[in-house]
Motif scaffolding. Structure first.
Motif, PDB file in Angstrom:
ATOM      1  N   ASP A  20       0.837  -1.199   0.000  1.00 42.41           N
ATOM      2  CA  ASP A  20       0.000   0.000   0.000  1.00 42.41           C
ATOM      3  C   ASP A  20       0.876   1.254   0.000  1.00 42.41           C
ATOM      4  N   ARG A  21       0.582   2.198  -0.901  1.00 40.18           N
ATOM      5  CA  ARG A  21       1.397   3.420  -1.027  1.00 40.18           C
ATOM      6  C   ARG A  21       0.684   4.653  -0.470  1.00 40.18           C
ATOM      7  N   THR A  22      -0.467   4.453   0.153  1.00 40.15           N
ATOM      8  CA  THR A  22      -1.210   5.615   0.655  1.00 40.15           C
ATOM      9  C   THR A  22      -0.847   5.977   2.087  1.00 40.15           C
ATOM     10  N   GLU A  23      -0.120   5.077   2.776  1.00 41.13           N
ATOM     11  CA  GLU A  23       0.280   5.358   4.164  1.00 41.13           C
ATOM     12  C   GLU A  23       1.605   6.117   4.166  1.00 41.13           C
ATOM     13  N   PRO A  24       1.681   7.323   4.751  1.00 44.09           N
ATOM     14  CA  PRO A  24       2.934   8.102   4.684  1.00 44.09           C
ATOM     15  C   PRO A  24       4.073   7.520   5.517  1.00 44.09           C
ATOM     16  N   VAL A  68      10.561  -2.221 -11.695  1.00 48.43           N
ATOM     17  CA  VAL A  68      11.917  -2.788 -11.622  1.00 48.43           C
ATOM     18  C   VAL A  68      11.824  -4.308 -11.635  1.00 48.43           C
ATOM     19  N   SER A  69      12.842  -4.951 -12.197  1.00 48.58           N
ATOM     20  CA  SER A  69      12.970  -6.413 -12.118  1.00 48.58           C
ATOM     21  C   SER A  69      14.097  -6.724 -11.152  1.00 48.58           C
ATOM     22  N   ALA A  70      13.888  -7.700 -10.284  1.00 52.25           N
ATOM     23  CA  ALA A  70      14.873  -7.956  -9.223  1.00 52.25           C
ATOM     24  C   ALA A  70      15.000  -9.451  -8.959  1.00 52.25           C
ATOM     25  N   PHE A  71      16.061  -9.813  -8.227  1.00 55.83           N
ATOM     26  CA  PHE A  71      16.334 -11.215  -7.887  1.00 55.83           C
ATOM     27  C   PHE A  71      15.992 -11.541  -6.434  1.00 55.83           C
ATOM     28  N   GLY A  72      15.583 -10.543  -5.665  1.00 53.79           N
ATOM     29  CA  GLY A  72      15.248 -10.819  -4.278  1.00 53.79           C
ATOM     30  C   GLY A  72      15.050  -9.534  -3.496  1.00 53.79           C
ATOM     31  N   VAL A  73      14.427  -9.655  -2.332  1.00 48.95           N
ATOM     32  CA  VAL A  73      14.173  -8.507  -1.459  1.00 48.95           C
ATOM     33  C   VAL A  73      15.163  -8.542  -0.306  1.00 48.95           C
ATOM     34  N   VAL A  74      15.988  -7.488  -0.174  1.00 46.81           N
ATOM     35  CA  VAL A  74      16.915  -7.401   0.960  1.00 46.81           C
ATOM     36  C   VAL A  74      16.147  -7.015   2.223  1.00 46.81           C
ATOM     37  N   GLY A  75      15.173  -6.115   2.082  1.00 47.67           N
ATOM     38  CA  GLY A  75      14.390  -5.733   3.255  1.00 47.67           C
ATOM     39  C   GLY A  75      13.713  -4.392   3.084  1.00 47.67           C
ATOM     40  N   PHE A  76      13.113  -3.910   4.180  1.00 53.14           N
ATOM     41  CA  PHE A  76      12.405  -2.630   4.209  1.00 53.14           C
ATOM     42  C   PHE A  76      13.016  -1.773   5.305  1.00 53.14           C
ATOM     43  N   VAL A  77      13.259  -0.497   5.002  1.00 56.45           N
ATOM     44  CA  VAL A  77      13.899   0.373   5.989  1.00 56.45           C
ATOM     45  C   VAL A  77      13.189   1.731   6.013  1.00 56.45           C
ATOM     46  N   ARG A  78      13.137   2.315   7.216  1.00 61.61           N
ATOM     47  CA  ARG A  78      12.510   3.633   7.381  1.00 61.61           C
ATOM     48  C   ARG A  78      13.427   4.504   8.223  1.00 61.61           C
ATOM     49  N   PHE A  79      13.579   5.774   7.826  1.00 59.29           N
ATOM     50  CA  PHE A  79      14.365   6.726   8.606  1.00 59.29           C
ATOM     51  C   PHE A  79      13.416   7.701   9.310  1.00 59.29           C
ATOM     52  N   GLU A  81      11.011   9.593   7.261  1.00 60.80           N
ATOM     53  CA  GLU A  81       9.805   9.684   6.433  1.00 60.80           C
ATOM     54  C   GLU A  81       9.190   8.288   6.320  1.00 60.80           C
ATOM     55  N   GLY A  82       8.791   7.892   5.093  1.00 63.37           N
ATOM     56  CA  GLY A  82       8.171   6.583   4.884  1.00 63.37           C
ATOM     57  C   GLY A  82       9.197   5.485   4.668  1.00 63.37           C
ATOM     58  N   TYR A  83       8.693   4.285   4.323  1.00 61.86           N
ATOM     59  CA  TYR A  83       9.552   3.114   4.135  1.00 61.86           C
ATOM     60  C   TYR A  83      10.144   3.068   2.722  1.00 61.86           C
ATOM     61  N   TYR A  84      11.341   2.486   2.651  1.00 64.59           N
ATOM     62  CA  TYR A  84      11.969   2.155   1.371  1.00 64.59           C
ATOM     63  C   TYR A  84      12.009   0.634   1.255  1.00 64.59           C
ATOM     64  N   ILE A 111      13.781   1.778  -3.467  1.00 65.24           N
ATOM     65  CA  ILE A 111      12.584   2.437  -3.999  1.00 65.24           C
ATOM     66  C   ILE A 111      11.760   2.971  -2.834  1.00 65.24           C
ATOM     67  N   TYR A 112      11.384   4.254  -2.930  1.00 60.91           N
ATOM     68  CA  TYR A 112      10.573   4.874  -1.877  1.00 60.91           C
ATOM     69  C   TYR A 112       9.123   4.452  -2.086  1.00 60.91           C
ATOM     70  N   ILE A 113       8.490   3.902  -1.054  1.00 61.15           N
ATOM     71  CA  ILE A 113       7.166   3.295  -1.213  1.00 61.15           C
ATOM     72  C   ILE A 113       6.024   4.318  -1.237  1.00 61.15           C
ATOM     73  N   PRO A 114       5.880   5.233  -0.246  1.00 61.58           N
ATOM     74  CA  PRO A 114       4.714   6.126  -0.247  1.00 61.58           C
ATOM     75  C   PRO A 114       4.632   6.991  -1.500  1.00 61.58           C
ATOM     76  N   ASN A 115       3.414   7.268  -1.916  1.00 61.53           N
ATOM     77  CA  ASN A 115       3.176   8.100  -3.087  1.00 61.53           C
ATOM     78  C   ASN A 115       3.575   9.551  -2.802  1.00 61.53           C
ATOM     79  N   ASP A 116       3.921  10.274  -3.874  1.00 63.51           N
ATOM     80  CA  ASP A 116       4.321  11.680  -3.698  1.00 63.51           C
ATOM     81  C   ASP A 116       3.207  12.525  -3.091  1.00 63.51           C
ATOM     82  N   SER A 117       1.964  12.151  -3.348  1.00 62.45           N
ATOM     83  CA  SER A 117       0.835  12.951  -2.860  1.00 62.45           C
ATOM     84  C   SER A 117       0.693  12.905  -1.340  1.00 62.45           C
TER      85      SER A 117
END
Length: 886
Positions: A20-24, A68-79, A81-84, A111-117
């Motif tokens: 979901d990209r609507t959660e900031p 994007v095409s990828a070979f695997g997910v390293v993980g999700f990180v947040r500082f 703002e939102g999650y990457y 890749i930054y997940i939340p939408n620009d809006s």
């Protein structure tokens, strides 16, 4: 929304994640846990594409576009703002263990997940992102889809051999769906068509993206979780008369108390030490890949800082800052925690090889030795004598300076005694030839012998001050000794001994030096200086001139760039979590409080000063507690039942990929270092055995040699190693360790790389041609005459004419035959009519009755049923004795 579509290698099964990209600021991921076929997933994406278009029938602005095409997910990180999401976009195959590919990460994408809006911007976000990306994921991070890299081969194969009854009970209790870590292996049920797959939890200490996966660990299917390790992985092929033996070296760097050289010393309050690396050498016969049918052997050893509270203050800007003990620890609390971890993972005996200096004009390294001896002596009081920690102090620097002592000979004696105590892992019982002709050293070997082979119990823990140069050479010597035992156990050599200057040891030495260079770059900021050749005193003298530049290079790295690298590691591993309203990472005066949890809150439970080990560990020694079948360990396992024809457990398709178009240029085996191609002499008639001692000028790669130009450097790095290439020739590496700054003239010459390629000029080409073109006497052992005699030529000409006449046949009869058989099946007949016993019809040789009786008697004798001796046998034996002895 983002839709993350994942598939198996054959692209027959798919899973879909909805992000979901609507959660900031929150991460909302939906996993429907459904397995789609290729057709179903296409239909799903087609419907999503259609439903998200702005106008019906419009194709220009598609509602669904590939990000994007990828070979695997390293993980999700947040500082702040939102999650990457961090994705692996490039990979390279580095090794293969029993058909399970091990890949190195070549490139990643954030890749930054939340939408620009809905994005809520923060001024410090970009700086945190830059610090996070300072951890270069494209250098020495490894993963595997189907093999657990965080555990040793011994653990992985021991889990596979769990009793069937245990698995059955676990299957009834476990409802959670899982997948098989070893996708080709499993335990067949009695009489059924099912196969049990076993999967264990990874060993958290060596997983580097554990914190990055924490946010999704409990919400997504475990097929999405890809655990990565940091360290080194290299593989080389040892050809023994054409038989391929793969020698693999895997180093796992601990993610606990991780950091750079002067900023991370000693241990933290939980017993995790700095620069802790577990090195495993795996040897297996590549002609049979299966874990159950193949021959596999491994040996594990560990390096790590001295497990005490100590540090070095670099604010003084000294090349060798003084060592200070930060806290008094009379009951060896931190050492007890560290050795308790080791007893659980490796069993007993734990052997400490301490290489720091014993005699110094100014007390420096000796502080650590004295404190470590006191800690080990205290802890051994409470352990049973047979499981006590063994402490071996050896001042390697003093021996190196001595003109009389041979460092490697002394190390070889230590290595022999260590391997005899710990043993090594092999997954097959002793071969019949070693039972018939047992070697003296083989009978004294320790470890734990089981019906299926041998287990390594205990481990060697090597340390100096930095755990870089001296440690790498000591580990190489122990590894070389263990390699000889491993080759002997697989029936490849007749005695468990390996000589220097053989192709096998040169190949192994190059692997270890790449391993040492990589680990040294990660912790110390430069490559190794003192190599195996330095301690053998055969390093070229030209390296002396570069020593000053190397010292300055490492000094610069430690003084100026290490602090930034330490911040990046702390952020990547989740040691520091950015929080609104609290100090930022770059505002902290020190990271001491982040790594020592007891400074922020007092522990509620106080460990005993005498019973310092975890409950249950002593009961199973010498076996490691982690590998024992008990209730606590069973909770770490997940079991799933497969149908035996399911493609997920088909190793043939998994390894050979018959559904993919592959080219020889991209095949990993061709890029691997090969003992025959890279180390064996190119002269004809040389013994091809990799265990034959060669002269320095008698090899594919010269032992000595300088590296004067850039092209030679490129040639010699043709190895499966992953250490990044040096930035420049002068600043490749710096002074190696704390002992490298003193008495340089006595240390011997310093070699930067072990095996440079010998590049010959045109003047040497004539010599090479003379060597290659040898006489027939040298090659075949006999002199062939100039040509056959006239009589022989006449006989040969008549033979040729006979053969030609056999192939003549009347064409008319051939036409008649073809017309006659045309209305029925086509009948092909041979052109010539041969007598019996030819290539078209072969009769088996006829054996007379007497021969058959002798053969049957021979078979029966092999089974232990001896035939009674007749009169003729006695007469023959009497005749033999008379002729032989009288």
């Amino acid at each position: 929304r983002y839709f993350l579509v994942g598939s198996n290698p054959a692209e027959t099964k798919y899973r879909v994640l909805k992000i979901d990209r609507t959660e900031p600021k929150d991460l909302v991921i939906i996993d429907d846990k459904h397995v789609y076929t290729q057709q179903e997933v296409r239909e799903l994406l087609g419907r999503l594409d259609l439903g998200n278009r702005t106008k019906i029938g419009q194709k220009g602005s598609s509602g669904l576009s590939r990000a994007v095409s990828a070979f695997g997910v390293v993980g999700f990180v947040r500082f702040l703002e939102g999650y990457y999401i961090v994705l692996i976009t490039k990979r390279r195959k580095m090794a293969d263990i029993g058909g399970h590919a091990i890949y190195k990460i070549e490139d990643t994408n954030m890749i930054y997940i939340p939408n620009d809006s809905v994005r809520v911007t923060h001024p410090d976000e970009a700086r945190y992102l830059r610090i996070f990306q300072n951890v270069d994921l494209s250098s020495n991070f490894y993963f595997s889809y189907s093999y657990d890299l965080s555990h040793s081969l011994q653990y992985n194969l021991t889990v596979l051999r769990m009793p069937l009854e245990t698995l059955r009970t676990e299957t009834t209790q476990t409802r959670q769906e899982s997948f098989d870590i070893f996708e080709d292996e499993g335990l067949p049920t009695q009489g059924g068509s099912g196969v049990f797959g076993v999967c264990s939890k990874p060993y958290e200490k060596y997983v580097w993206n554990g914190k990055l996966l924490e946010a999704v660990k409990n919400t997504v299917h475990r097929d999405w979780l890809l655990y990565i390790i940091h360290g080194f992985c290299g593989q080389s092929k040892l050809l023994i008369y054409g038989r391929p033996i793969y020698v693999t070296l895997i180093a796992r760097r601990s993610s606990k108390f991780a950091g750079t050289r002067f900023l991370k010393r000693g241990a933290n309050c939980e017993g995790d030490v700095a620069n802790e690396v577990e090195t495993e050498q795996i040897l297996y016969d590549a002609s049979v890949m299966s874990f159950s049918a193949g021959s596999y052997s491994s040996y594990v050893q560990v390096r790590g800082s001295v497990p005490l509270y100590w540090s070095q203050d670099i604010s003084t800007m000294m090349p060798k800052p003084p060592i200070t003990l930060d806290q008094a620890d009379p009951f060896a609390h931190v050492a007890a925690l560290h050795f308790d971890q080791m007893l659980q993972r490796f069993g007993s005996p734990i052997i400490i090889l301490n290489l720091v200096k014993e005699r110094e004009k100014r007390k420096h390294e000796r502080i650590l030795s004295e404190e470590l001896v006191a800690a080990v002596t205290y802890l051994n009081q409470f352990l049973p004598p047979e499981h006590a920690i063994i402490y071996i102090p050896w001042d390697m620097a003093k021996y190196t300076k001595s003109k009389l002592c041979n460092v490697l000979d002394r190390l070889n004696v230590i290595a022999e005694s260590v391997v005899k105590k710990t043993g090594f892992f092999v997954n097959r019982p002793d071969s019949y030839c070693s039972i018939l002709r047992p070697d003296e050293k083989w009978n004294e070997l320790g470890g734990y012998v089981v019906s299926t082979g041998r287990l390594q119990t205990g481990v060697l823990r090597t340390n100096c001050v930095d755990c870089l140069d001296r440690t790498n050479t000591a580990q190489f010597m122990v590894g070389k000794c263990a390699l000889a035992y491993q080759l002997y156990s697989l029936g490849l050599i007749d005695k468990p001994n390996l000589q220097f200057d053989t192709d096998a040891v040169r190949l192994f030495e190059e692997l270890y030096e790449d391993h040492g260079d990589t680990l040294s770059l990660q912790y110390g900021g430069s490559q190794l200086v003192h190599r195996v050749k330095t301690y053998r005193k055969i390093a070229p003298w030209t390296q002396h001139s570069k020593d000053i530049m190397q010292t300055l290079s490492r000094y610069y790295s430690n003084a100026f760039s290490d602090a930034d690298r330490q911040d990046s590691i702390n952020l990547f591993l989740g040691v520091f979590k950015p929080t609104e309203g609290k100090p930022h990472l770059w505002e902290l005066p020190t990271d001491f409080y982040l790594h020592h949890k007891n400074t922020l809150s007092l522990s509620q439970t106080r460990r005993s000063y005498t019973y310092w080990w975890t409950t249950g560990v002593l009961k199973h020694l010498p076996l490691p507690f982690d590998e024992v079948t008990c209730a606590e360990n069973r909770h770490k396992l997940t079991v799933k039942k497969f149908h035996k024809y399911e493609e997920e457990i088909d190793i043939h398709n998994e390894f050979f990929r018959p559904y993919e178009l592959s080219s020889f240029d991209e095949t990993f085996c061709l890029a691997m270092t090969n003992s025959t191609r890279d180390f064996m002499p190119k002269n004809v008639g040389i013994d091809p055995s990799p265990f034959t001692v060669r002269k320095p000028d008698e090899t594919g790669k010269s032992v000595l040699g300088n590296k004067s130009n850039r092209e030679e450097t490129v040639l010699q790095r043709k190895t499966a190693a992953s250490a990044p290439p040096p930035p420049s020739e002068e600043a490749v590496s710096s002074s190696s360790e704390d002992d490298s700054g003193t008495d340089k003239e006595d240390e011997g010459a310093v070699s930067q790389r072990s095996t440079p390629v010998k590049v010959t000029d045109t003047g040497d080409n004539t010599k090479i041609t003379e060597n290659v073109v040898q006489s027939t006497k040298d090659v075949y052992g006999v002199n062939l005459s100039d040509g056959p005699s006239e009589d022989d030529l006449t006989i040969y000409a008549r033979f040729v004419q006979l053969g030609q006449s056999q192939h003549k046949q009347d064409k008319s009869s051939q036409q008649f035959c073809s017309k006659h058989h045309l209305d029925r099946v086509i009948n092909l007949i041979p052109i010539s009519s041969f007598s019996q016993d030819n290539i078209y019809e072969v009769q088996p040789p006829k054996a007379d009755r007497k021969s058959i009786e002798i053969f049957h008697a021979h078979i029966q004798a092999g089974r232990g049923n001896m035939q009674p001796l007749g009169r003729d046998d006695f007469l023959m034996y009497r005749e033999y004795i008379r002729n032989r002895y009288l």
